[in-house]
Design an enzyme around this catalytic site. Structure first.
Site, PDB file in Angstrom:
ATOM      1  N   LYS A 272       0.445  -1.131   0.438  1.00  0.00           N
ATOM      2  CA  LYS A 272       0.432  -0.522  -0.102  1.00  0.00           C
ATOM      3  C   LYS A 272       0.855   1.068   0.113  1.00  0.00           C
ATOM      4  O   LYS A 272       1.802   1.389   0.056  1.00  0.00           O
ATOM      5  CB  LYS A 272      -0.428  -0.067   1.041  1.00  0.00           C
ATOM      6  CG  LYS A 272      -2.237  -1.125   1.121  1.00  0.00           C
ATOM      7  CD  LYS A 272      -2.176  -0.692   2.619  1.00  0.00           C
ATOM      8  CE  LYS A 272      -3.838  -2.086   3.468  1.00  0.00           C
ATOM      9  NZ  LYS A 272      -4.884  -1.803   2.174  1.00  0.00           N
TER      10      LYS A 272
ATOM     11  N   ARG B 145      -9.574 -11.528   2.431  1.00  0.00           N
ATOM     12  CA  ARG B 145     -10.538 -13.048   1.775  1.00  0.00           C
ATOM     13  C   ARG B 145     -10.032 -14.118   2.497  1.00  0.00           C
ATOM     14  O   ARG B 145     -11.023 -15.711   2.173  1.00  0.00           O
ATOM     15  CB  ARG B 145     -11.067 -12.945   0.569  1.00  0.00           C
ATOM     16  CG  ARG B 145     -10.072 -12.661  -0.155  1.00  0.00           C
ATOM     17  CD  ARG B 145     -10.196 -11.750  -1.469  1.00  0.00           C
ATOM     18  NE  ARG B 145     -11.018 -10.354  -1.442  1.00  0.00           N
ATOM     19  CZ  ARG B 145     -11.141  -9.594  -2.390  1.00  0.00           C
ATOM     20  NH1 ARG B 145     -11.640  -9.915  -3.582  1.00  0.00           N
ATOM     21  NH2 ARG B 145     -11.304  -8.160  -2.069  1.00  0.00           N
TER      22      ARG B 145
END
Length: 516
Positions: A285, A359
């Site tokens: 990020k 996930r």
């Protein structure tokens, strides 16, 4: 977290001495504010026309509106009267009024209020929740406990006297208690989310869950890295591989104390994402995007917080909480784009972006629940996708479920508890975007499928592949799980989103014996 002491008072005048501040309600009327319970009596005792003062200040009685009236007479029984707007008198309006009032009286010793004198149990509970949640503060400043041996600065009013109508007194006490237990659970989740990640390792989170379980009368089991390896939890292990601080899977178990021996109670499984820090891994990020990532375990915090209150609230069904905890960092041992991992139960997944790690840990926990726990229903919570925030803002979470009855129950709990939720579609036509040429699934769409968009939907479709045929709901709380400033009862940072939602849903869950 320290919080105000809240007492129910019956049969005493509001202006009976001992409080620094008095608070009386005004509500919305067609021609201006309308006096609520206790306002006229308080005004008479003080020699003031409080309703006229409200109108002079152009108050409207909107929820959480506050007008301050100083009491300058040295003989006055308090220093100040607050006229508190209660809007339409709904639980939502009273919760917001409680939070606004709590923030206004932070520095005071004692507050006496008749705001809920005429409210039913739902309104009293909501107002109590607002008082505590609006009082919440998290700080590691030098004046916090244990700093130089000095007493910490108190960030909330010391005590609150809730004056209620005698006819409602029997219901008010239990409603206040439920509000306090719920708010304490939310504050626990906030504390967990707001703790800096230098301290908040997966092992630390597991230790906090274990401490809570001891207080709340829950059973607990912790899978450490070797246990995860032996059990085949490939998703949790892959995400945690880049960190020197290994992953954990936390299992919490609640069974009602009064459950008949051998009773086949309904079984609910709650699954929370517990990423204690998310750098994005090798799909790194930008630095600004990492600042709030200490709260990327807010879904797991919601599960731990909700589990902490089940016994106190007398929830009548069996509940298992699973929190998949890992730290997603880049290093020589980190998992890579292009890797294929094997999840619990054997499903293989092609990794295309290591910043879509939530996930992957959830998939292991969901597959484990389906294979081993025989639940009647599974609900997972996660700060999962920016797409959900783009769709619904930071004020509302996205609900995905193919089960209409489950959706209706969760939406009703959202309305009752104040954690806002909006149902989103599970679009089966998008599932081919998760096809992989080398594994059973890709966890995000391949480049040729990026035109599908709908990132929150494809994430939910991916998770659906791991729940078998169980009734299941996925709550993407990336927006409301953490916010940038105080709003109503929510506070800057981790909000504890999901705790009130889960508790209201579980309190209403039918406790009849299973039929299958």
């Amino acid at each position: 977290m320290a919080r105000p002491a809240v007492h129910v008072v019956v049969g005493k005048p509001l202006v009976s001495g001992g409080a620094d501040v008095l608070a009386v309600p005004i509500s919305q009327g067609p021609d201006g504010p309308v006096a609520g319970p206790g306002l006229a009596a308080a005004g008479s005792a003080l020699g003031l026309d409080l309703l006229a003062l409200a109108r002079r200040e152009k108050a409207r009685g909107d929820a959480a509106e506050i007008v301050a009236i100083p009491l300058t007479d040295p003989a006055a029984p308090a220093e100040q009267v607050l006229l508190v707007g209660t809007g339409d008198g709904s639980p939502t309006a009273l919760r917001r009024a409680g939070a606004a009032l709590a923030r206004r009286v932070r520095s005071r010793e004692r507050l006496a209020t008749s705001v809920v004198a005429g409210a039913g149990p739902d309104g009293v509970r909501a107002f109590t929740e607002g008082l505590v949640l609006g009082s919440y503060a998290f700080s590691l400043r030098g004046d916090t406990p244990n700093a130089n041996g000095a007493a910490p600065k108190r960030d909330h009013v010391g005590a609150v006297d809730l004056h209620v109508d005698g006819r409602r007194a029997g219901a008010a006490g239990p409603a206040v208690e439920r509000g306090l237990r719920t708010a304490d659970a939310v504050c626990l989740a906030r504390d967990l989310a707001n703790t800096p990640s230098a301290e908040k390792t997966p092992a630390w989170l597991a230790a906090q869950a274990k401490k809570m379980a001891g207080r709340a009368g829950l059973d607990v089991e912790i899978w450490e890295p070797a246990d995860l390896e032996a059990g085949g939890f490939g998703g949790i292990l892959a995400v945690g591989a880049g960190s020197s601080r290994g992953p954990r899977l936390i299992r919490l178990e609640y069974t009602p104390a009064d459950a008949p021996a051998g009773a086949a109670l309904p079984h609910v499984v709650l699954v929370g994402k517990g990423i204690t820090f998310d750098s994005g891994g090798l799909s790194l990020k930008p630095s600004d995007g990492m600042v709030a990532m200490k709260a990327d375990m807010a879904g797991g915090a919601a599960v731990i917080g909700a589990m902490s209150a089940l016994r106190a609230l007398g929830v009548g069904v069996r509940v298992t909480g699973l929190v998949a905890a890992a730290e997603n960092l880049p290093s020589g041992s980190a998992f890579r784009p292009g890797d294929v991992i094997t999840h619990y139960g054997g499903t293989t997944v092609e990794v295309l972006n290591t910043d879509a790690e939530g996930r992957l840990v959830l998939a292991d926990a969901l597959a484990y629940a389906d294979a081993n726990l025989d639940p009647d229903v599974i609900v997972d919570l996660a700060t999962l996708t920016g797409a959900a925030t783009l769709a619904l803002s930071r004020r509302m979470a996205a609900l995905f479920t193919p089960d209409d009855r489950l959706a209706k129950a969760l939406l009703a709990a959202s309305d009752a508890g104040g954690d806002r939720l909006w149902r989103m579609p599970l679009v089966d036509e998008y599932l081919p975007a998760l096809d992989s040429p080398v594994a059973d699934l890709a966890h995000v769409p391949h480049q040729q499928h990026r035109k599908v968009q709908g990132g929150a939907i494809t994430a939910a479709l991916f998770l659906r592949e791991f729940v078998g045929r169980r009734p299941w709901a996925h709550i993407d709380m990336a927006g409301p799980g953490k916010i940038d400033g105080d709003e109503h009862e929510n506070t800057k940072g981790g909000t504890g989103y999901g705790v009130r939602l889960l508790l209201r849903w579980l309190e209403a869950y039918p406790a009849k014996a299973r039929t299958r």
